[in-house]
Design a protein around this motif. Sequence first.
Motif, mmCIF file in Angstrom:
data_model
loop_
_atom_site.group_PDB
_atom_site.id
_atom_site.type_symbol
_atom_site.label_atom_id
_atom_site.label_comp_id
_atom_site.label_asym_id
_atom_site.label_seq_id
_atom_site.Cartn_x
_atom_site.Cartn_y
_atom_site.Cartn_z
ATOM 1 N N GLU A 50 16.243 29.549 -83.704
ATOM 2 C CA GLU A 50 16.881 29.090 -82.463
ATOM 3 C C GLU A 50 18.095 28.210 -82.759
ATOM 4 O OE1 GLU A 50 13.201 28.899 -79.293
ATOM 5 O OE2 GLU A 50 13.181 27.458 -80.983
ATOM 6 N N VAL A 51 18.021 27.406 -83.806
ATOM 7 C CA VAL A 51 19.173 26.587 -84.208
ATOM 8 C C VAL A 51 20.311 27.494 -84.648
ATOM 9 C CG1 VAL A 51 20.037 24.938 -85.923
ATOM 10 C CG2 VAL A 51 17.826 24.542 -84.794
ATOM 11 N N ARG A 52 20.005 28.472 -85.482
ATOM 12 C CA ARG A 52 21.052 29.399 -85.945
ATOM 13 C C ARG A 52 21.701 30.139 -84.773
ATOM 14 N NH1 ARG A 52 21.235 29.976 -91.368
ATOM 15 N NH2 ARG A 52 19.444 29.195 -92.548
ATOM 16 N N GLU A 53 20.885 30.528 -83.816
ATOM 17 C CA GLU A 53 21.419 31.217 -82.642
ATOM 18 C C GLU A 53 22.327 30.293 -81.827
ATOM 19 O OE1 GLU A 53 19.690 33.196 -78.578
ATOM 20 O OE2 GLU A 53 18.584 33.585 -80.438
ATOM 21 N N ALA A 54 21.924 29.022 -81.675
ATOM 22 C CA ALA A 54 22.731 28.061 -80.923
ATOM 23 C C ALA A 54 24.075 27.801 -81.600
ATOM 24 C CB ALA A 54 21.976 26.747 -80.752
ATOM 25 N N LEU A 55 24.111 27.920 -82.927
ATOM 26 C CA LEU A 55 25.347 27.673 -83.677
ATOM 27 C C LEU A 55 26.181 28.936 -83.891
ATOM 28 C CD1 LEU A 55 24.137 25.195 -86.454
ATOM 29 C CD2 LEU A 55 25.023 24.695 -84.169
ATOM 30 N N LEU A 111 21.472 22.276 -77.450
ATOM 31 C CA LEU A 111 20.193 22.956 -77.685
ATOM 32 C C LEU A 111 19.040 21.964 -77.623
ATOM 33 C CD1 LEU A 111 18.329 25.284 -78.634
ATOM 34 C CD2 LEU A 111 18.935 24.616 -80.989
ATOM 35 N N LEU A 112 19.187 20.824 -78.291
ATOM 36 C CA LEU A 112 18.107 19.841 -78.368
ATOM 37 C C LEU A 112 17.802 19.194 -77.020
ATOM 38 C CD1 LEU A 112 19.019 18.196 -81.778
ATOM 39 C CD2 LEU A 112 17.158 19.813 -81.300
ATOM 40 N N GLU A 113 18.784 19.142 -76.140
ATOM 41 C CA GLU A 113 18.526 18.624 -74.791
ATOM 42 C C GLU A 113 17.600 19.564 -74.020
ATOM 43 O OE1 GLU A 113 22.213 17.757 -72.767
ATOM 44 O OE2 GLU A 113 22.738 16.204 -74.222
ATOM 45 N N LYS A 114 17.716 20.864 -74.285
ATOM 46 C CA LYS A 114 16.872 21.856 -73.603
ATOM 47 C C LYS A 114 15.572 22.110 -74.355
ATOM 48 C CE LYS A 114 20.584 24.286 -71.322
ATOM 49 N NZ LYS A 114 21.863 24.737 -71.716
ATOM 50 N N ASN A 115 15.646 22.049 -75.671
ATOM 51 C CA ASN A 115 14.498 22.371 -76.517
ATOM 52 C C ASN A 115 14.454 21.360 -77.664
ATOM 53 O OD1 ASN A 115 12.564 23.449 -78.195
ATOM 54 N ND2 ASN A 115 13.576 25.424 -78.470
ATOM 55 N N PRO A 116 13.707 20.278 -77.512
ATOM 56 C CA PRO A 116 13.683 19.221 -78.526
ATOM 57 C C PRO A 116 13.130 19.632 -79.894
ATOM 58 C CG PRO A 116 12.679 18.470 -76.472
ATOM 59 C CD PRO A 116 12.905 19.939 -76.342
ATOM 60 N N HIS A 117 12.392 20.720 -79.942
ATOM 61 C CA HIS A 117 11.797 21.158 -81.204
ATOM 62 C C HIS A 117 12.030 22.658 -81.425
ATOM 63 C CE1 HIS A 117 9.994 17.299 -81.994
ATOM 64 N NE2 HIS A 117 9.743 17.242 -80.702
ATOM 65 N N PRO A 118 13.298 23.045 -81.613
ATOM 66 C CA PRO A 118 13.599 24.467 -81.814
ATOM 67 C C PRO A 118 13.201 24.942 -83.207
ATOM 68 C CG PRO A 118 15.570 23.171 -82.133
ATOM 69 C CD PRO A 118 14.502 22.218 -81.688
ATOM 70 N N SER A 119 13.039 26.227 -83.318
ATOM 71 C CA SER A 119 12.804 26.840 -84.630
ATOM 72 C C SER A 119 14.155 26.950 -85.340
ATOM 73 C CB SER A 119 12.207 28.240 -84.461
ATOM 74 O OG SER A 119 13.158 29.110 -83.850
ATOM 75 N N GLU A 120 14.108 27.236 -86.639
ATOM 76 C CA GLU A 120 15.349 27.409 -87.392
ATOM 77 C C GLU A 120 16.156 28.582 -86.821
ATOM 78 O OE1 GLU A 120 16.798 28.470 -91.887
ATOM 79 O OE2 GLU A 120 15.084 27.105 -91.654
ATOM 80 N N SER A 150 24.204 8.581 -83.112
ATOM 81 C CA SER A 150 22.952 9.162 -82.619
ATOM 82 C C SER A 150 22.146 9.630 -83.822
ATOM 83 C CB SER A 150 23.247 10.344 -81.690
ATOM 84 O OG SER A 150 23.714 11.464 -82.429
ATOM 85 N N GLY A 151 20.876 9.899 -83.604
ATOM 86 C CA GLY A 151 20.021 10.385 -84.685
ATOM 87 C C GLY A 151 20.547 11.667 -85.303
ATOM 88 N N LEU A 152 21.053 12.561 -84.466
ATOM 89 C CA LEU A 152 21.589 13.828 -84.966
ATOM 90 C C LEU A 152 22.841 13.591 -85.803
ATOM 91 C CD1 LEU A 152 21.429 16.908 -85.089
ATOM 92 C CD2 LEU A 152 22.671 16.971 -82.899
ATOM 93 N N GLN A 153 23.744 12.760 -85.321
ATOM 94 C CA GLN A 153 24.946 12.440 -86.091
ATOM 95 C C GLN A 153 24.569 11.811 -87.435
ATOM 96 O OE1 GLN A 153 26.644 10.069 -82.860
ATOM 97 N NE2 GLN A 153 28.512 11.297 -82.996
ATOM 98 N N GLN A 154 23.615 10.883 -87.397
ATOM 99 C CA GLN A 154 23.190 10.209 -88.624
ATOM 100 C C GLN A 154 22.569 11.186 -89.600
ATOM 101 O OE1 GLN A 154 23.935 6.814 -89.179
ATOM 102 N NE2 GLN A 154 23.505 7.544 -91.258
ATOM 103 N N ALA A 155 21.861 12.197 -89.098
ATOM 104 C CA ALA A 155 21.261 13.216 -89.974
ATOM 105 C C ALA A 155 22.349 13.957 -90.748
ATOM 106 C CB ALA A 155 20.415 14.193 -89.163
#
Length: 170
Positions: A138-143, A127-136, A99-104
């Motif tokens: 929001e990413v940190r919170e998801a992790l 997270l990306l399924e719910k919010n395709p363009h999260p802030s940094e 997937s694009g995320l895995q490849q990243a």
Amino acid sequence: MKEKLQQWITLTVNRKDYEIPVGNGSGEMPASETLAHTLRERLHLTGLKLGCGQGACGCCTVIMDGKAVTSCMTLTVECDGSCITTIEGLADPVTGDLSGLQQAFVDNCGFQCGFCTPGIIMSAEALLEKNPHPSEEEVREALAGNFCRCGSHYSAVECIMDYVEGREPK
């Protein structure tokens, strides 16, 4: 003599349907079996890793019905009728392309030993399924539920943000 009725649960894992008998007999799944065990040992999906066994490290994270869950703390019998995606399920089912995320993560060296990486990617994917363009933030919170002993947690955030920023806005 009363005949024992067979109990079954059904799961959809990585777009494939499974019926699993529940019980204590040979070939049956005990009601106490965790989803992590079922995925790794019965279905041979070994991408998810078992770390702490207490839901604290996030290595065993999968997506169940659109939500990131720690599979070591989830009983398989509680998943009856659920749709589950593991790290293997993110790849293209026909070509096997990541997937694009895995490849990243590959392109940006987003891991060190790689043990925690599947759980981190699955948390990010949820997270990306719910919010395709999260802030940094929001990413940190998801992790927040994923623990990396190598310290690649920081590069994981960078990989996810690189992927997010490279996607077309919807």
